[in-house]
Design an enzyme around this catalytic site. Sequence first.
Site, PDB file in Angstrom:
ATOM      1  N   ARG A 167       0.816  -1.221   0.000  1.00 19.30           N
ATOM      2  CA  ARG A 167       0.000   0.000   0.000  1.00 19.30           C
ATOM      3  C   ARG A 167       0.852   1.275   0.000  1.00 19.30           C
ATOM      4  NH1 ARG A 167      -3.964  -1.299   4.805  1.00 19.30           N
ATOM      5  NH2 ARG A 167      -2.172  -2.594   5.372  1.00 19.30           N
TER       6      ARG A 167
ATOM      7  N   ASN B 110      -6.783  -2.175   1.709  1.00 21.59           N
ATOM      8  CA  ASN B 110      -6.639  -3.625   1.824  1.00 21.59           C
ATOM      9  C   ASN B 110      -8.024  -4.226   1.982  1.00 21.59           C
ATOM     10  OD1 ASN B 110      -5.929  -6.252   2.427  1.00 21.59           O
ATOM     11  ND2 ASN B 110      -5.221  -5.777   4.498  1.00 21.59           N
TER      12      ASN B 110
END
Length: 795
Positions: A21, A39
Amino acid sequence: MTPVKTKKIIIEGIVQGVGFRPFVYRIAKKHNLNGFVINKGGCVEVMIQGAPKNITQFIQHLKNEKPELSKIDKIEIEETITTTIYTDFKIKESESQKEMEKGESTIPADVAICEECLKEMMDKNNRRYNYPFTACTNCGARFTVIKQIPYDRDNTSMDKFPLCKKCLEEYKNPMDRRFHAQATCCSECGPTVFLTDKDGNILYTNNNAIEQTVKLLKEGNIFAIKGIGGAHLVCDANNDSAVLELRKRLNRPTQPFAIMAKPEYLKLFANYDNEEINLFKSQKRPIVVFDKNKNYDKYISKFVSDLNTVGAMAQYSGIHHLLFNETEAIAYVMTSANLPGLPMAIENDKIIDSLKNIADYFLLHNRDIINRCDDSVLKKINNRMIFLRRSRGFAPEPIVINNDLINNEDIKNRTILCMGAELNSVASLVKGNKFYLTQYIGNTAKYETYNYLENAINNILKITDTQPKDIDAIVCDLHPSFNSSKLAMELGQKYNIKVHRAQHHEAHCYSLLGDNNIFEPATIIAIDGVGYGTDGIIWGGEVFSYIDGIMERIGHFEEQYQAGGDLAAKQPLRMLISILYKKLEKEELINFIKKYNYFTEKELNIILFQLNKKLNVNNTTSCGRILDSVSAMLSVCHERTYDGEYAIKLECVAENFIKNCSDEEYKRCLEMVKQDIKITKTKDDGKYILNTTDLVHNCYKMLLNGFEKEFIAYYIHLAIADGLSEIAIKNSELHNIKYIGLTGGVSYNKIISEKIRQNVENNGFKFLYHKNVPNGDGGICFGQGVYYLSSNKIR
């Protein structure tokens, strides 16, 4: 509001716990894009808005420069129209478990501490100086600390260590390599290490504990040291008395110990090539089996390994690095801290309780191990690194098969649970074309290991977000008495799932095909110690033909008696008697076996009575039992203290022949084997049979005639390799097959496997061998899955 074009990108693969990320955040910022990354548990979702050119560059960057530990299995890009206008790019918090989307995201395996973290640990001016749990998104524990997905700190064993102010700042900074590094911490907020006596009394903590451990190891003491996925029993690898004492306490008289050494020390005692040393130093840090060099005995105790090889690994945790920084030791014995046949204890109190009669002291820490995980082991055979054990550093990352036979519409949404074998057990969850192998489990004949198998299965279901109701089928071994098969039946009955049985050696063959992603016609040699055959006989020296999706047994070793059944596998002289019984008169056989002073005359008469009356006598075609019998004949080994010991030690004797023999001796052995191989065909079904009675009897005659043991040892290896090659080549020529493969536990034998490869390639065929999956029973679960998906079971 004006609708805006937005790209929605779904990424599946190893994208949790690897800094994915923040990586997406940084490249989005670099390309002036707005939106968010989140996520989703089974995947990572990206929503982006911006100039089309910048989005194209972003996607290319995403594919080509992903984080080192990540792996992208699938990217889906969809253009949507939305009225939401993003004015910045953000990392959103993970969604709750209930909101998670199903997908194929995978928890990465544990890896060694990275160079950046190691530099901080060694820097006296850094706040993490000498702190053994230093980690970031590029390194450290993953699989062993996770409880469930998504891989967030609250779902790991780090949840009981709230971050201090400085660590929290790093954790929240998208430009920092510790952004959302779930295992990050420091001495102010993280786990602590401590040294105890065998009663669990804490003697020292933190760096004092490390310093005292090194001092006590130097004095010859034995330690249990808790690491990432379990504990090791540790002593100075060049201290004969310490190594022998460890063997005595552990009741492990001969099985080689693994050692840990700095990479720069490896050249002192081992020979290696670039591939071996690169794997040794890789972030996965497995045990690599090296050939000993001529100076080995100067640096490592001869009692560490009585083979021609030594298994060694480099330091992979902060604790390991600190142990070596404080000492002049070349290497430490670093063997799994478990009683033989049982899984490692992972809780501090159980580590102390189970090992207090073995270890003098305990170096422990207070971070919980959620999933125990043994060290992986690899060895170079047939010019490639082969898994003897696939575990830490690799599990639970999936093995993917990209083949039309597997990736069809009927199969891609199927979920299959595969139970593996009994020994060296590993289970596998198959989701479409992805095979999620558990960590190494061990011998499930033991109750504790059976429970470990069940727990490992539950865990792999949990971290792949799979419910029992999602499982379409269970596959287990054909053997009715295997505990793994019994567990399969229990689970099938509990959740109303159909159970299928795969014959052991067929599963080996399917494992080889899947491992090479080749499902064309092939002749496959499957050799090992034991596998339950479809005819109720114990197989182990088998040749199969795979044509049009059908696996057929077309050849095997001659059937031999096993006096005492399974006892013949533990006492190989029984196997030798059983074979020579066919060739020798009773008196000659008794007089010969008496020389070993192993059986009394009464015991010998009972064994011969069993053979005569066929009482408690099994039939077997096992390749392992032939090697065992010759090993016993040559007095290489008479009592098994670990799995495969007889054959492994016989291989060492044969290797000594290769190293030391003259050209004339070598040619003589080749010529004798060429003359002695006898292959016949059965009248009823036309199967090829390799005569093994005469081969063992020839060894007997050579021994009586004064041949060197090394010569005889090499002879039997060569005869097995050439005999099996001849059967495989005959079948391949008959059916115009271009592939000949080799699998099974005996295929770890370098002499046999490399001679078969040479024979195969010299005759113009393509040789198939393993690369991603263990050759032995650790790959059976993979083969069971390939068997099910590539057969007609679901069509």
